[in-house]
Design an enzyme around this catalytic site. Structure first.
Site, short mmCIF file in Angstrom:
data_model
loop_
_atom_site.label_atom_id
_atom_site.label_comp_id
_atom_site.label_asym_id
_atom_site.label_seq_id
_atom_site.Cartn_x
_atom_site.Cartn_y
_atom_site.Cartn_z
N ASP A 47 0.79 -1.24 0.00
CA ASP A 47 0.00 0.00 0.00
C ASP A 47 0.82 1.29 0.00
OD1 ASP A 47 -1.99 -1.85 0.12
OD2 ASP A 47 -2.67 -1.36 2.13
N LYS A 63 -6.36 -5.19 -3.17
CA LYS A 63 -6.98 -5.85 -2.04
C LYS A 63 -8.09 -4.99 -1.45
CE LYS A 63 -3.33 -4.45 1.28
NZ LYS A 63 -4.07 -3.83 2.39
N ALA A 98 2.89 0.58 4.10
CA ALA A 98 2.05 1.34 5.02
C ALA A 98 0.72 0.61 5.24
CB ALA A 98 1.78 2.74 4.44
N THR A 99 0.08 0.86 6.38
CA THR A 99 0.64 1.53 7.53
C THR A 99 1.08 0.48 8.55
OG1 THR A 99 -1.51 1.72 8.65
CG2 THR A 99 -0.83 3.56 7.25
N CYS A 115 -2.11 -2.35 7.85
CA CYS A 115 -1.88 -3.36 6.83
C CYS A 115 -0.53 -4.06 6.94
CB CYS A 115 -2.06 -2.74 5.44
SG CYS A 115 -3.73 -2.10 5.19
#
Length: 217
Positions: free
Chosen positions: A31, A119, A147-148, A152
């Site tokens: 992410d 996702k 992140a974060t 995640c």
């Protein structure tokens, strides 16, 4: 309880032992999409240092020809695919497919041969084919970035352990929107799920594993 007291409690419980990394690692970037690395997004914060530190890892992994996998969170315009998470974190509604916030930060954009997985939940594994992607490339260990830290990254670190992939988390390569949850979750990840290391140590590990013949930068 002070940090020192917490360390003593964890040490007496035997937590925080190291994992044995393998010879076929992948770099998993969770992410680092614009929605999390750009403070203009409600979910975002300035993660320039973390993104730049991750570049150092990616440069080594690419030179070795090692697998690199990215994830991003993206939802349909109806947001129905967000489930209960939308109720808990309404700002996730900004992460709509085809929007800029879902795109991987262009400073570290994936190459054509690097996988991007979309996702809908915190863990990179929940409802995705990430496990199949790693298995098909014979990955036996993972360097986890992104992140974060408190969301995640932690969720993915737990699943990596449960699926059997030894994992390193370079502390300079993960970030959060606040320092307190970042530090607390690095402490807990180190205690229970993965080895939290310096980016230099992670790079040294990558440089020591075999690479593909003919790999290029």
């Amino acid at each position: 309880m002070s940090d020192e007291q917490a360390r003593d409690v964890y040490a007496k419980a035997g937590l925080g032992q190291g994992v044995t990394m393998g010879e076929r690692p992948a770099v998993l970037v969770i992410d680092f999409s614009c929605g999390f690395t750009d403070p203009e997004c409600a979910l975002g914060s300035d993660m320039t240092p973390e993104v730049e530190a991750t570049k150092r890892l990616l440069d080594v992994a690419r030179a070795k020809g090692l697998p690199i996998v990215y994830t991003t969170i993206g939802f349909e315009p109806s947001l129905k695919d967000g489930g209960l998470w939308m109720q808990k974190v309404p700002a996730l509604g900004d992460l709509q497919m085809s929007g800029r916030w879902v795109d991987i930060d262009p400073r570290r954009a994936p190459r054509d041969d690097e996988t991007v997985i979309v996702k809908k939940g915190a863990s990179g594994f929940f409802g995705t084919n990430l496990a199949s992607v790693l298995v098909s490339q014979k990955v036996d260990s993972v360097i986890l970035c992104g992140a974060t830290t408190s969301g995640c990254i932690r969720a993915t670190a737990i699943d990596l352990l449960q699926y059997g992939w030894p994992t390193m988390v370079p502390r300079e390569c993960v970030g959060d929107r606040a320092q307190a949850p970042h530090e607390a979750n690095l402490f807990d990840i180190q205690a229970k799920y993965a080895d939290v290391v310096s980016v230099d140590d992670a790079i040294a590990y990558l440089e020591g594993v075999p690479g593909k013949i003919g790999a290029t930068t």
